[in-house]
Design an enzyme around this catalytic site. Structure first.
Site, PDB file in Angstrom:
ATOM      1  CG  ASN A   1      47.806  37.384  42.327  1.00 60.22           C
ATOM      2  OD1 ASN A   1      46.612  37.661  42.417  1.00 60.22           O
ATOM      3  ND2 ASN A   1      48.753  38.117  42.890  1.00 60.22           N
TER       4      ASN A   1
ATOM      5  CD  GLU B   1      48.325  41.018  45.533  1.00 65.84           C
ATOM      6  OE1 GLU B   1      47.874  40.002  44.982  1.00 65.84           O
ATOM      7  OE2 GLU B   1      48.517  42.083  44.915  1.00 65.84           O
TER       8      GLU B   1
ATOM      9  CG  ASP C   1      40.859  46.654  46.944  1.00 64.22           C
ATOM     10  OD1 ASP C   1      40.019  47.370  46.347  1.00 64.22           O
ATOM     11  OD2 ASP C   1      41.247  45.567  46.487  1.00 64.22           O
TER      12      ASP C   1
ATOM     13  CG  HIS D   1      44.434  39.858  44.044  1.00 70.77           C
ATOM     14  ND1 HIS D   1      45.376  40.762  43.626  1.00 70.77           N
ATOM     15  CD2 HIS D   1      43.305  40.179  43.356  1.00 70.77           C
ATOM     16  CE1 HIS D   1      44.847  41.581  42.749  1.00 70.77           C
ATOM     17  NE2 HIS D   1      43.600  41.247  42.567  1.00 70.77           N
TER      18      HIS D   1
HETATM   19  P1  PGA Z   1      39.816  43.246  37.084  1.00 65.17           P
HETATM   20  O1  PGA Z   1      40.482  43.112  38.517  1.00 65.17           O
HETATM   21  O2  PGA Z   1      38.352  43.167  37.268  1.00 65.17           O
HETATM   22  O3  PGA Z   1      40.270  44.592  36.590  1.00 65.17           O
HETATM   23  O4  PGA Z   1      40.357  42.135  36.249  1.00 65.17           O
HETATM   24  C1  PGA Z   1      40.015  42.167  39.419  1.00 65.17           C
HETATM   25  C2  PGA Z   1      40.947  42.074  40.598  1.00 65.17           C
HETATM   26  O5  PGA Z   1      42.175  42.267  40.438  1.00 65.17           O
HETATM   27  O6  PGA Z   1      40.470  41.788  41.703  1.00 65.17           O
END
Ligand code: PGA
Length: 233
Positions: free
Chosen positions: A132, A139, A64, A134
């Site tokens: 959450n 999302e 992404d 995702h």
């Molecule tokens: P993080 O993000 O490794 O910074 O916790 C993971 C994500 O949001 O996919």
């Protein structure tokens, strides 16, 4: 099939994750990898940089990218990858791909899907997980989308990512790979560090499959390895 491996600490998780990537690249020097950003994979990338492994035949596709941040912005995922991986390994620039948002987004998404589909095989998809649930920036919603698409980031995601943005607002939109390429990968490696992430992974993998918790769809994948540690990244 989902196998979960509980790691002693973040260091052990990063070691194990890097070993899996290195094994993949040794087995197939032309491996195709799907790559994540975020704080969780930072330790894994540090080990890959130190490994001196040969990445010259490897192709990568990132999951992404934020919309509205130029590629050279320090918080773009392109900059993140440059800093944490690309600057330290011999990946060929033409074998690195990112979803793009500039110009006509629908066309950019279509092009990214065409790029992904041109690979006959995807060896490994490495994923983090949002608070959450995702994966990539897919999302929680009423549905999941197979292809690359534009997304309005969930409030929870923007709040979680605020820590990376000193003064500026976290972008509201992003472009993300959809679920289809993750399912085409021979193997998925899901990384989760910290109690909160472990709890989300537990919910995602032990309860119903629902687009309200996108990572739950991984229950349907043929080969998922989850590396978990209660220690945060
Ligand atoms: P993080 O993000 O490794 O910074 O916790 C993971 C994500 O949001 O996919």
């Amino acid at each position: 099939m989902v196998e979960s491996i509980i790691c002693r600490d973040y260091r052990a998780l990063s070691d194990r994750a890097a070993e899996i990537v290195l094994d993949t690249v040794r087995t197939n020097p032309e491996a195709v990898l799907i790559l994540p950003t975020g704080s969780t994979p930072v330790g894994m990338y540090a080990r890959l940089r130190k490994s001196e492994a040969d990445f010259s035949g490897v192709s990568t596709m990132n999951l992404d990218e934020y919309c509205d941040l130029p590629a050279e912005h320090p918080q773009s995922y392109r900059s993140f990858m440059q800093k944490h991986l690309f600057s330290g390994v011999n990946l060929q620039p033409e074998k690195i791909a990112f979803p793009k948002w500039e110009g006509n987004i629908t066309e950019q998404c279509r092009r990214y899907d065409a790029h992904i589909e041109a690979f006959p095989r995807i060896d490994l998809a490495i994923l983090g997980i949002g608070p959450n649930g995702h994966i990539g920036f897919n999302e929680p919603d009423d549905y999941l989308i197979a292809g690359t698409h534009e997304v309005v980031l969930a409030n929870e995601t923007r709040a979680a990512n605020k820590r990376f943005f000193a003064k500026e607002a976290v972008p509201e939109r992003a472009v993300t790979m959809g679920i289809a390429p993750i399912f085409r990968a021979e193997r998925v490696l899901l990384l989760a560090a910290g109690e909160q992430k472990c709890a989300v992974v537990h919910r995602a993998l032990s309860d119903k499959v629902t687009p309200r918790l996108p990572a739950s769809v991984l229950q349907l994948h043929k080969h998922v390895t989850v590396l978990l540690t209660e220690e945060g990244s």
